[in-house]
Design a protein around this motif. Structure first.
Motif, PDB file in Angstrom:
ATOM      1  N   ARG A   1       0.854  -1.181   0.000  1.00  0.00           N
ATOM      2  CA  ARG A   1       0.000   0.000   0.000  1.00  0.00           C
ATOM      3  C   ARG A   1       0.895   1.237   0.000  1.00  0.00           C
ATOM      4  O   ARG A   1       2.049   1.181   0.455  1.00  0.00           O
ATOM      5  N   GLY A   2       0.372   2.363  -0.461  1.00  0.00           N
ATOM      6  CA  GLY A   2       1.137   3.599  -0.441  1.00  0.00           C
ATOM      7  C   GLY A   2       0.345   4.692  -1.144  1.00  0.00           C
ATOM      8  O   GLY A   2      -0.183   4.480  -2.233  1.00  0.00           O
ATOM      9  N   GLY A   3       0.261   5.871  -0.514  1.00  0.00           N
ATOM     10  CA  GLY A   3      -0.586   6.932  -1.050  1.00  0.00           C
ATOM     11  C   GLY A   3       0.202   7.941  -1.868  1.00  0.00           C
ATOM     12  O   GLY A   3       1.206   8.485  -1.400  1.00  0.00           O
TER      13      GLY A   3
ATOM     14  N   VAL B   1     -14.100   5.527 -11.256  1.00  0.00           N
ATOM     15  CA  VAL B   1     -13.224   4.430 -10.837  1.00  0.00           C
ATOM     16  C   VAL B   1     -13.814   3.086 -11.268  1.00  0.00           C
ATOM     17  O   VAL B   1     -13.098   2.178 -11.693  1.00  0.00           O
ATOM     18  N   GLY B   2     -15.135   2.992 -11.205  1.00  0.00           N
ATOM     19  CA  GLY B   2     -15.798   1.757 -11.636  1.00  0.00           C
ATOM     20  C   GLY B   2     -15.511   1.431 -13.090  1.00  0.00           C
ATOM     21  O   GLY B   2     -15.428   0.262 -13.485  1.00  0.00           O
ATOM     22  N   LYS B   3     -15.355   2.482 -13.904  1.00  0.00           N
ATOM     23  CA  LYS B   3     -15.150   2.277 -15.345  1.00  0.00           C
ATOM     24  C   LYS B   3     -13.710   1.885 -15.708  1.00  0.00           C
ATOM     25  O   LYS B   3     -13.452   1.458 -16.829  1.00  0.00           O
ATOM     26  N   VAL B   4     -12.766   2.097 -14.776  1.00  0.00           N
ATOM     27  CA  VAL B   4     -11.354   1.862 -15.106  1.00  0.00           C
ATOM     28  C   VAL B   4     -11.075   0.381 -15.404  1.00  0.00           C
ATOM     29  O   VAL B   4     -10.256   0.045 -16.264  1.00  0.00           O
TER      30      VAL B   4
ATOM     31  N   LEU C   1      -7.287  -0.002  -7.160  1.00  0.00           N
ATOM     32  CA  LEU C   1      -7.546   1.397  -6.801  1.00  0.00           C
ATOM     33  C   LEU C   1      -8.325   1.447  -5.491  1.00  0.00           C
ATOM     34  O   LEU C   1      -9.183   0.598  -5.243  1.00  0.00           O
ATOM     35  N   GLN C   2      -8.032   2.448  -4.687  1.00  0.00           N
ATOM     36  CA  GLN C   2      -8.718   2.579  -3.402  1.00  0.00           C
ATOM     37  C   GLN C   2      -9.619   3.807  -3.399  1.00  0.00           C
ATOM     38  O   GLN C   2      -9.223   4.872  -3.859  1.00  0.00           O
ATOM     39  N   ILE C   3     -10.843   3.618  -2.890  1.00  0.00           N
ATOM     40  CA  ILE C   3     -11.733   4.749  -2.606  1.00  0.00           C
ATOM     41  C   ILE C   3     -11.627   4.991  -1.108  1.00  0.00           C
ATOM     42  O   ILE C   3     -11.893   4.079  -0.313  1.00  0.00           O
ATOM     43  N   GLY C   4     -11.267   6.196  -0.697  1.00  0.00           N
ATOM     44  CA  GLY C   4     -11.081   6.492   0.721  1.00  0.00           C
ATOM     45  C   GLY C   4     -12.394   6.729   1.446  1.00  0.00           C
ATOM     46  O   GLY C   4     -13.442   6.960   0.828  1.00  0.00           O
TER      47      GLY C   4
ATOM     48  N   VAL D   1      -1.727  -1.234  -4.226  1.00  0.00           N
ATOM     49  CA  VAL D   1      -3.009  -0.521  -4.147  1.00  0.00           C
ATOM     50  C   VAL D   1      -2.731   0.921  -3.763  1.00  0.00           C
ATOM     51  O   VAL D   1      -1.883   1.194  -2.911  1.00  0.00           O
ATOM     52  N   THR D   2      -3.434   1.845  -4.410  1.00  0.00           N
ATOM     53  CA  THR D   2      -3.259   3.267  -4.070  1.00  0.00           C
ATOM     54  C   THR D   2      -4.595   3.980  -4.182  1.00  0.00           C
ATOM     55  O   THR D   2      -5.477   3.566  -4.939  1.00  0.00           O
ATOM     56  N   GLU D   3      -4.732   5.059  -3.410  1.00  0.00           N
ATOM     57  CA  GLU D   3      -5.997   5.789  -3.364  1.00  0.00           C
ATOM     58  C   GLU D   3      -6.129   6.787  -4.509  1.00  0.00           C
ATOM     59  O   GLU D   3      -5.152   7.427  -4.895  1.00  0.00           O
ATOM     60  N   VAL D   4      -7.352   6.905  -5.010  1.00  0.00           N
ATOM     61  CA  VAL D   4      -7.676   7.907  -6.028  1.00  0.00           C
ATOM     62  C   VAL D   4      -8.641   8.901  -5.403  1.00  0.00           C
ATOM     63  O   VAL D   4      -9.582   8.500  -4.720  1.00  0.00           O
ATOM     64  N   VAL D   5      -8.388  10.186  -5.608  1.00  0.00           N
ATOM     65  CA  VAL D   5      -9.263  11.195  -4.994  1.00  0.00           C
ATOM     66  C   VAL D   5      -9.944  12.087  -6.026  1.00  0.00           C
ATOM     67  O   VAL D   5     -10.825  12.862  -5.687  1.00  0.00           O
TER      68      VAL D   5
END
Lengths: 349, 349, 349, 349
Positions: free
Chosen positions: D126-128, D197-200, D181-184, D162-166
């Motif tokens: 993990r890593g942001g 994100v769902g479409k990626v 992909l992570q949703i925070g 895994v990394t977060e998308v904002v």
């Protein structure tokens, strides 16, 4: 104690606060270069609650630094306490399984279930004689008759017994029949009851209130302890939050947090937190994983006929499954749980 | 009562649920075309809590339809109740201001503050003789001496008096001294106390618990009512939430919600909800705006010296300001509040 | 910032904490005679969050003293801000009524409801073109077509318009059509959106998150302000708690608390807090009583046909009743609310 | 859907409700002998939310029976889903350890920590790169530079990332660099982001919102799934309650509750729930005990220098201890966890 002034506080307001601190018999200490201005207050920490500085002009916030509980604090007793209930030990690596019916319904029912849990490795029996019910129209328990049944069943199955007390007037009576007295969730801040139960001289199982903070829970333990009862076990049984997927929200985080500041043992009630048979085992294992010193569990062999909380009672077979898992997990964690003699006999059998 | 099956429930599981309903003496009704399958249950609604169907295989959810409280319900008493405390009326357009110190500290203090609030239009006096305190080391009240002071001050200022009871053993005693008994927040589900206070025969002010739902609050009223006390006033004093900018979160939404389902009056305690002098008036006006039937307010003329909850006590001058605003707002809303005679004299003076 | 050591902290642990404070470029100050030991930290408060002292051995607690928000703080701007939206003023004695449909459904519907609220004294129109819906299958709004309708209706009824933005990519577009942009509850901490909306240059209505603290709410305002938008109005719309008798728990206590620490105006959304038509007026009056600088209300003339949140929309007649009450109450409180010209004409008519 | 009438509802009100149900294209069904009157509603369950019956006179309550989510429901997919992230499997007995720094600070730091967790048995990194921070003045992440570092480190340590998308605008970009992909938490109901994100087309780790219910969490999963992403893992990271002894209240009860109604895997983030290094392991073991399909953990070798959330990062040594305990507990529970090859090599070493 620390007094933080608002940014717009004037010099004369700061001066007045310091004067007031001295009038009350405390000392005021400047904290250099702090922005906004902050003033340390020292003196008799027992009396601090009386220092009403919040209302003074210019004061933004008063921050307590010392903890309000003393006897329950790890400062007073750096090592984990071991609470001994007629030979069953809670704390410092000893975890305890308490199991039994929610309510005592009859001698036959109590004996049947007591035998079932005893032969599966439970160390203590639970059972309610006085039931605090939300509805005045619901079954309120058998009363003293229930205590007599508990005492009789104990002579047969040899499990120490815990039961709830709801009336200061019957605390002593209950203490004559059982090994440990329980303060229920709804009575955690019934201070009259705490005082009377504290004086009985039996170990006490103190359930955390529905929305009690850690400090409040320990302050209720402090009521018991300052009235003479030093054998206190705390019980987390779920708190009230916005979430409705379980009967209550099991707050496992209180276990490590409590162990930081207090020496008292803490157990988990997965039956009242889950409220549904299907999730009792996951709640129980979560509690054990978080470091709980034991479990108190509703077990019933005919839950559809139970007079109280049937949907959350697990069946004897599920209790066997639970015992198998918790014994394995405690082993990994370096702890002992369950009646060792019964479990060994079972392994050899 | 409605039983909702899970989508994967088999026909034989549905059949077993219906059989069980009949075994328990209730009737099962198919609800056509519902997806997932749902079954209506009818019969004796008082006994419904005993119908443990949740544990049966295939059952997803059991939804109660009827309310658990009866005497407190608007169904039993369609019009707003008026609770009469020695001539002071709560409910149905009559709003009441109760004011006074948090704790009775001395006769002199009580009389001084009682006069201050009486001459500003308060209709009743509050004051605690038995104080439930989170800490065992805090001031616990003057006890019976406090009751004597309240009774004596009443003969002078002529304000009916309300005081809290914390011990089932002193409920009757307190009833001999005062006009209305109070059940505190921490004791809302102290059922032993509710039963004893219900039997005294005096009107009761029932404070909502720290995290009590509307239904639970009315069930506690039901305990009082089913024990003979029909003169119950509910009090909202803030609940516990994640928010920390006030001592408690004043839940004004309970006022219209309670009035939908119950005939009982409800008042607000803005002192305990705010916890800080500066916000007592905004909390009070919010409660009045939401339709509260009155207010109970901590007033102290020397709050820095108060033995209990000084930071939330307002000064007599602030109480004057509050009275002026609530009288104006109640006027807009078509309600009466405050001692009408005192207020008229003040207007003419 | 204050570092409180645990009671069992050793001298060398205290020393290490002080060294670490210095290494980070801050100053450490002894606080004399405090028990447990406490250390004041001063220096650049903007960087304080980077000072990770909590993990050091012997540290019990790190207490921030200064507030994390700057531009939103009353320290920076001691007087109440007045936010001006195309001539309509929020704050400092000016209260605003924003009313209209939850969602823009058609030009005809929007115009009809806009006229209904305008002629009853509303000062601004609300209406959603982009609807954030819990379900992906629910009506998501008309999008840009909705913005066009809002702009057109504005030319007819002359009410400034507020609408919600949910996508950073359409913030600028929405700003071209309307007078004020809204950040919804679920997006209060959508920092990408806050930055983009902050840059548009229009006033912003920032709704408090479902479980946002006061500080977090002001930090989100700070995101808008530090990106160039200084015209921010906060909106309380109910928070999430254990209580289920209303859609959300309206937290009126945030109004006086926010006014203590911030200069920004705050309004109330009684429609989303109550969730039910019958309780919108009590919630609205509670907010006004607590000192809100206005209301934003769902009004619909055919709520059973509304595409969004019909059950909480009040009818035009109820809106008239509400206006009558809030105008009266604001009068008592020394505030102005509603379109003064319309209200005067109505009084004379 | 079930409509419950109030006790005082008239026959004509009941009739009107039934007519309205038919007008809307649904069927009304009498539920016999129910007191109060209840009416079943059947028809197109997708449209049910549009049936606004709550506002009709005499209606007390509208109770939904079917669940609002479809794709996330166990009804649609009776067996546990297995989510495969570049060969690492979540669910159905496979538990996953994701570990790494909260924020990507540099290539050197990321590589160092990645190696440390890989050689101790972690299966994913993990890593942001994009950090959603409460304060606009806090470190916001390295952005695309951070993604590049993650991709490079992956080529060396071979751990899927895994990394977060904002920001909806960078969802596709991030998908090009990482495996999941992570949703925070703060974006769980940022529906614009969920759609993008769902479409990626990459698996998604969806963190539960700060006060999201189980249904809301699954509805956000439904947004992802209905936009094409069926590889969704839910993450419980603590919710907001009144309790302050941990950063958030870890809600382990959601694990068994979610598994009852959904086929999706669920993991635990003990770092964000505890907020303090000392309690990360107890939180982690509680989650595993409750049945979680894995853990995501902040690990840092120099936490005092971390740019984000240092106090909750555990050290590599603690991570070893944690691995040892979770492997043992999963073994007892009949599950696999950790990189089997690494763990076997270690055992043999």
């Amino acid at each position: 104690m620390l007094v933080v002034m608002s940014s717009s506080a004037t010099d004369s307001q700061v001066k007045r606060v310091k004067e007031r601190i001295k009038e009350l018999g405390f000392k005021a200490h400047d904290i250099p270069e702090q922005e906004p201005t902050a003033i340390g207050v020292t003196g008799n920490s027992k009396q601090e609650e009386r220092v009403y500085l919040e209302g003074l002009p210019g004061v933004a916030q008063v921050i307590p630094i010392s903890k309000p509980y003393k006897l329950a604090s790890r400062d007073m007793h750096p090592h984990d306490s071991i609470v001994d209930v007629s030979g069953v030990k809670f704390g410092n690596g000893n975890a305890v399984i308490i199991a039994g019916p929610c309510a005592i319904e009859s001698e036959e029912q109590t004996l049947r279930i007591s035998n079932a849990v005893a032969e599966r490795g439970a160390q203590m029996l639970r059972g309610g004689a006085f039931k605090p019910r939300t509805s005045p129209y619901a079954f309120q328990g058998l009363g003293e008759k229930g205590l007599e049944i508990l005492a009789k069943v104990k002579t047969i199955t040899d499990l120490p017994v815990v039961t709830e007390v709801v009336d200061p007037g019957t605390a002593k009576l209950a203490g004559d029949y059982v090994d440990m007295l329980q303060i229920g969730t709804r009575n955690m801040q019934n201070f009259t009851l705490l005082k009377e139960v504290g004086k009985v001289g039996k170990p006490v199982l103190l359930k955390r209130g529905m929305s009690a903070t850690l400090d409040e829970t320990l302050m209720s333990a402090e009521y018991l302890m300052s009235n003479g009862c030093h054998q206190v076990v705390i019980c987390e049984r779920g708190v009230r939050t916005f979430a409705s997927h379980a009967r209550n929200t099991l707050d496992v985080s209180i276990i490590p947090a409590l162990k930081q500041v207090s020496h008292l043992p803490i157990i988990i009630d997965p039956s009242h937190s889950s409220g549904h048979r299907y999730s009792v085992i996951p709640h129980a294992l979560a509690g054990i994983g978080a470091g709980a010193d034991g479990l108190i569990i509703d077990v019933h062999d005919k839950p559809e006929e139970a007079l109280c909380d049937g949907p959350q009672a697990i069946l004897p077979d599920q209790f066997s499954e639970l015992m198998c898992l918790v014994v394995g997990i405690c082993n990994v964690m370096g702890k002992k749980i369950g009646n060792q003699k019964v479990l060994e006999d079972a392994n050899q059998g």
